[in-house]
Motif scaffolding. Structure first.
Motif, mmCIF file in Angstrom:
data_model
loop_
_atom_site.group_PDB
_atom_site.id
_atom_site.type_symbol
_atom_site.label_atom_id
_atom_site.label_comp_id
_atom_site.label_asym_id
_atom_site.label_seq_id
_atom_site.Cartn_x
_atom_site.Cartn_y
_atom_site.Cartn_z
ATOM 1 N N ILE A 86 0.850 -1.188 0.000
ATOM 2 C CA ILE A 86 0.000 0.000 0.000
ATOM 3 C C ILE A 86 0.887 1.240 0.000
ATOM 4 N N PRO A 87 0.425 2.330 -0.653
ATOM 5 C CA PRO A 87 1.248 3.538 -0.708
ATOM 6 C C PRO A 87 1.418 4.171 0.667
ATOM 7 N N ASN A 88 2.594 4.759 0.890
ATOM 8 C CA ASN A 88 2.858 5.506 2.119
ATOM 9 C C ASN A 88 3.356 6.887 1.712
ATOM 10 N N ASP A 89 2.477 7.881 1.820
ATOM 11 C CA ASP A 89 2.885 9.238 1.411
ATOM 12 C C ASP A 89 2.915 10.193 2.611
ATOM 13 N N GLU A 90 3.284 9.632 3.775
ATOM 14 C CA GLU A 90 3.345 10.448 4.996
ATOM 15 C C GLU A 90 4.271 11.640 4.830
ATOM 16 N N LEU A 91 5.427 11.416 4.188
ATOM 17 C CA LEU A 91 6.405 12.503 4.019
ATOM 18 C C LEU A 91 5.816 13.605 3.138
ATOM 19 N N TYR A 92 5.156 13.184 2.054
ATOM 20 C CA TYR A 92 4.507 14.145 1.154
ATOM 21 C C TYR A 92 3.464 14.965 1.916
ATOM 22 N N GLY A 96 6.451 7.016 -7.922
ATOM 23 C CA GLY A 96 6.839 5.709 -7.401
ATOM 24 C C GLY A 96 5.838 5.112 -6.428
ATOM 25 N N ASP A 97 6.372 4.353 -5.490
ATOM 26 C CA ASP A 97 5.512 3.578 -4.594
ATOM 27 C C ASP A 97 4.659 4.441 -3.683
ATOM 28 N N CYS A 98 5.083 5.672 -3.394
ATOM 29 C CA CYS A 98 4.268 6.500 -2.502
ATOM 30 C C CYS A 98 2.991 6.940 -3.219
ATOM 31 N N LEU A 99 3.009 6.858 -4.550
ATOM 32 C CA LEU A 99 1.812 7.176 -5.333
ATOM 33 C C LEU A 99 1.020 5.899 -5.597
ATOM 34 N N SER A 100 1.724 4.908 -6.116
ATOM 35 C CA SER A 100 1.093 3.615 -6.399
ATOM 36 C C SER A 100 2.186 2.551 -6.502
ATOM 37 N N PRO A 101 2.236 1.579 -5.605
ATOM 38 C CA PRO A 101 3.307 0.584 -5.648
ATOM 39 C C PRO A 101 3.246 -0.270 -6.910
ATOM 40 N N LEU A 102 4.222 -0.113 -7.782
ATOM 41 C CA LEU A 102 4.286 -0.904 -9.008
ATOM 42 C C LEU A 102 5.661 -1.562 -9.068
ATOM 43 N N ASP A 103 6.518 -1.108 -10.009
ATOM 44 C CA ASP A 103 7.868 -1.663 -10.053
ATOM 45 C C ASP A 103 8.862 -0.528 -10.270
ATOM 46 N N ILE A 104 10.129 -0.906 -10.286
ATOM 47 C CA ILE A 104 11.170 0.108 -10.290
ATOM 48 C C ILE A 104 11.176 0.905 -11.597
ATOM 49 N N GLY A 105 10.794 0.245 -12.709
ATOM 50 C CA GLY A 105 10.750 0.940 -13.994
ATOM 51 C C GLY A 105 9.728 2.064 -13.987
ATOM 52 N N ASN A 106 8.578 1.803 -13.371
ATOM 53 C CA ASN A 106 7.546 2.837 -13.278
ATOM 54 C C ASN A 106 8.015 3.996 -12.412
ATOM 55 N N ALA A 107 8.675 3.689 -11.304
ATOM 56 C CA ALA A 107 9.153 4.754 -10.412
ATOM 57 C C ALA A 107 10.165 5.642 -11.139
ATOM 58 N N ILE A 108 11.065 5.010 -11.894
ATOM 59 C CA ILE A 108 12.082 5.778 -12.641
ATOM 60 C C ILE A 108 11.410 6.626 -13.722
ATOM 61 N N ARG A 109 10.454 6.036 -14.442
ATOM 62 C CA ARG A 109 9.775 6.782 -15.508
ATOM 63 C C ARG A 109 9.004 7.975 -14.936
ATOM 64 N N GLU A 110 8.309 7.759 -13.825
ATOM 65 C CA GLU A 110 7.547 8.860 -13.220
ATOM 66 C C GLU A 110 8.473 9.977 -12.743
ATOM 67 N N GLY A 111 9.623 9.620 -12.176
ATOM 68 C CA GLY A 111 10.588 10.625 -11.756
ATOM 69 C C GLY A 111 11.142 11.393 -12.941
ATOM 70 N N TYR A 112 11.409 10.664 -14.022
ATOM 71 C CA TYR A 112 11.925 11.281 -15.252
ATOM 72 C C TYR A 112 10.903 12.270 -15.820
ATOM 73 N N GLU A 113 9.635 11.871 -15.846
ATOM 74 C CA GLU A 113 8.582 12.747 -16.389
ATOM 75 C C GLU A 113 8.417 14.004 -15.542
ATOM 76 N N VAL A 114 8.488 13.859 -14.226
ATOM 77 C CA VAL A 114 8.394 15.039 -13.351
ATOM 78 C C VAL A 114 9.593 15.953 -13.594
ATOM 79 N N GLY A 115 10.773 15.351 -13.726
ATOM 80 C CA GLY A 115 11.976 16.145 -13.982
ATOM 81 C C GLY A 115 11.867 16.940 -15.276
#
Ligand SMILES: Cc1cc2nc3c(=O)[nH]c(=O)nc-3n(C[C@H](O)[C@H](O)[C@H](O)COP(=O)(O)OP(=O)(O)OC[C@H]3O[C@@H](n4cnc5c(N)ncnc54)[C@H](O)[C@@H]3O)c2cc1C
Length: 116
Positions: free
Chosen positions: A74-80, A94-113
């Motif tokens: 389950i997502p944990n976005d306490e820090l956010y 990444g996982d704080c939004l929706s736990p998937l896999d590492i590729g999704n977390a990297i892609r989402e970070g790249y898109e935000v960047g």
């Protein structure tokens, strides 16, 4: 310590494609962590875990002090949420939004960047 997975290897989904893989495996081997693939957990009792090989169906019992179960995440976005109170420009990936896999977390970070 023993890691039991029903899959043919650890990190089956993309993890072995990351640059972290050799370092992770080195640390596990240095720590004498036993990795048991193709094996499912059949039963957890006090002090023992019964495991069965997926293909041979052979079972064995492992003596244990502790069992860590990896199941649904389950997502944990306490820090956010804590930082959101300070009017910062925040983005969840990444996982704080929706736990998937590492590729999704990297892609989402790249898109935000790219969007900044
Ligand atoms: C057992 C297991 C096996 C997995 N296997 C695979 C696999 O084979 N392949 C694959 O692609 N993915 C796998 N995943 C999923 C993958 O690990 C995650 O999707 C990925 O790590 C998400 O990256 P992330 O940066 O969003 O979160 P994380 O990698 O969890 O990083 C978040 C970081 O934030 C830190 N943190 C959290 N709260 C706070 C706070 N309040 N203050 C400071 N720091 C904080 C945490 O300590 C952590 O270091 C697996 C996950 C699990 C649990």
């Amino acid at each position: 310590m023993e890691i039991v997975t029903p899959f043919p290897k650890l990190g089956l989904i993309q993890l072995d494609l990351t640059l972290q893989w050799p370092y992770l495996m080195s640390r596990l081997h240095s720590a004498s962590v036993r990795i048991t693939s193709d094996t499912i957990v059949e039963a957890i009792e006090v002090g023992t875990v019964k495991v069965t090989h997926v293909y041979s169906r052979e079972s064995r019992t492992i003596a244990v002090d502790h069992v860590v179960i990896i199941s649904a995440r389950i997502p944990n976005d306490e820090l956010y949420q804590a930082l959101a109170a300070h009017s910062l420009d925040l983005h969840r990936i990444g996982d704080c939004l929706s736990p998937l896999d590492i590729g999704n977390a990297i892609r989402e970070g790249y898109e935000v960047g790219l969007a900044l």
